[in-house]
Enzyme design. Structure first.
Site, PDB file in Angstrom:
ATOM      1  N   SER A 173       0.860  -1.181   0.000  1.00 53.63           N
ATOM      2  CA  SER A 173       0.000   0.000   0.000  1.00 53.63           C
ATOM      3  C   SER A 173       0.900   1.235   0.000  1.00 53.63           C
ATOM      4  O   SER A 173       1.974   1.226   0.605  1.00 53.63           O
ATOM      5  CB  SER A 173      -0.866   0.024   1.265  1.00 53.63           C
ATOM      6  OG  SER A 173      -1.672  -1.124   1.346  1.00 53.63           O
ATOM      7  N   HIS A 215     -10.582  -3.189  -3.294  1.00 55.35           N
ATOM      8  CA  HIS A 215     -10.532  -4.209  -4.351  1.00 55.35           C
ATOM      9  C   HIS A 215     -11.887  -4.378  -5.038  1.00 55.35           C
ATOM     10  O   HIS A 215     -12.687  -3.441  -5.075  1.00 55.35           O
ATOM     11  CB  HIS A 215     -10.012  -5.548  -3.798  1.00 55.35           C
ATOM     12  CG  HIS A 215      -8.613  -5.486  -3.259  1.00 55.35           C
ATOM     13  ND1 HIS A 215      -7.638  -4.661  -3.777  1.00 55.35           N
ATOM     14  CD2 HIS A 215      -8.015  -6.148  -2.230  1.00 55.35           C
ATOM     15  CE1 HIS A 215      -6.509  -4.818  -3.098  1.00 55.35           C
ATOM     16  NE2 HIS A 215      -6.717  -5.707  -2.155  1.00 55.35           N
TER      17      HIS A 215
END
Length: 275
Positions: free
Chosen positions: A57, A146
């Protein structure tokens, strides 16, 4: 040179690495061993460098000084990104008072939501468990990433906040910085730039052979239908993925500038691969 490469069990990551991992884009310089882990596990591994190259991330960059950000392979939303869901519409004040299920403390979604609404009470869960936790009432609010950001209606939930739209508005259209690939800085900039080009070639090969790359990526569909995965891949494998360019680099720098001002991340130096 043999190197370890970590990526997530997500269709967009698989699509990007299709050319590389199937050998359709060979490299005279690298022999790749790939490791597949959930993004938050990769974030944590990167704090004590275990992998030569790994997806992380963007938020994790504040805690992984031994890595350099690659210019290719990033997940950037173009006026879209993580969303916040619940069983019913809620006011911003109600959301702030709720315990929110998040997909990990080092995810960019968590940092972005804190920038948007301030600090809040949270519980960590695997991202794939969040929609059901919201639907069943285990939690009132879920921060969704996602492909589940596309399927929340099918799961019986409603969107109550759109983090991507918020970021787009406050930054005058910068892409939403979510995921990136990083490489161990001690491998040297020449090697980093070489691997960066190899990854870029793999992404471009996937885009040029879209149907084949999508079929390969479907092994990580987690039961979602083909059309939804195709939509998700097209959202997150875009031109900023091929090369982050000025806009991608600026969005990463802006994220951390804002987060440092609010005391949400420590002070640190951002390392980005040479052009």
């Amino acid at each position: 040179m043999e190197i370890s490469v970590g990526h997530t069990p997500d269709s967009d990551d698989a699509f990007m690495f299709y050319g590389m991992f199937t050998g359709k884009i060979p490299s005279p310089d690298f022999k790749v061993n790939h490791v597949i882990e959930d993004i938050e596990k990769l974030n944590r591994k990167a704090t004590n460098p275990e992998l030569d190259v790994t997806a992380v991330s963007v938020h994790a960059c504040a805690y992984i000084p031994g890595y350099t950000i690659l210019r290719s392979g990033g997940s950037f939303g173009i006026n879209y990104g993580p969303i916040v869901t619940a069983k019913k519409q809620m006011t911003i004040e109600e959301i702030k008072k709720s315990k929110i299920a998040i997909p990990g403390k080092m995810t960019s979604a968590f940092l972005l939501l804190q920038l948007m609404i301030g600090k809040f009470d949270y519980v960590e869960m695997n991202f794939s468990e969040i929609p059901e936790a919201v639907k069943s009432g285990k939690v009132d609010v879920g921060l969704v990433i996602h492909e589940t950001q596309l399927s929340y209606e099918q799961e019986g939930n409603v969107k109550i906040l759109d983090v991507g739209e918020w970021w787009n508005k406050i930054t005058n259209g910068l892409p939403v910085p979510l995921g990136i690939n990083v490489m161990r800085t001690d491998l040297g900039m020449e090697t980093i730039v070489k691997f960066d080009k190899y990854l870029q070639d793999s992404i471009e090969f996937g885009l040029a052979n879209f149907d084949d790359a999508l079929e390969y990526a479907m092994q990580y569909a987690r039961g979602k239908e083909h059309s939804l995965i195709e939509k998700f891949v097209k959202m997150y494998v875009n031109q900023v993925t091929v090369n982050m360019g000025e806009s991608g680099e600026e969005s990463i720098r802006r994220l951390f500038e804002m987060a440092k001002k609010k005391g949400l991340v420590p002070d640190f130096e951002i390392n980005i691969a040479s052009k």
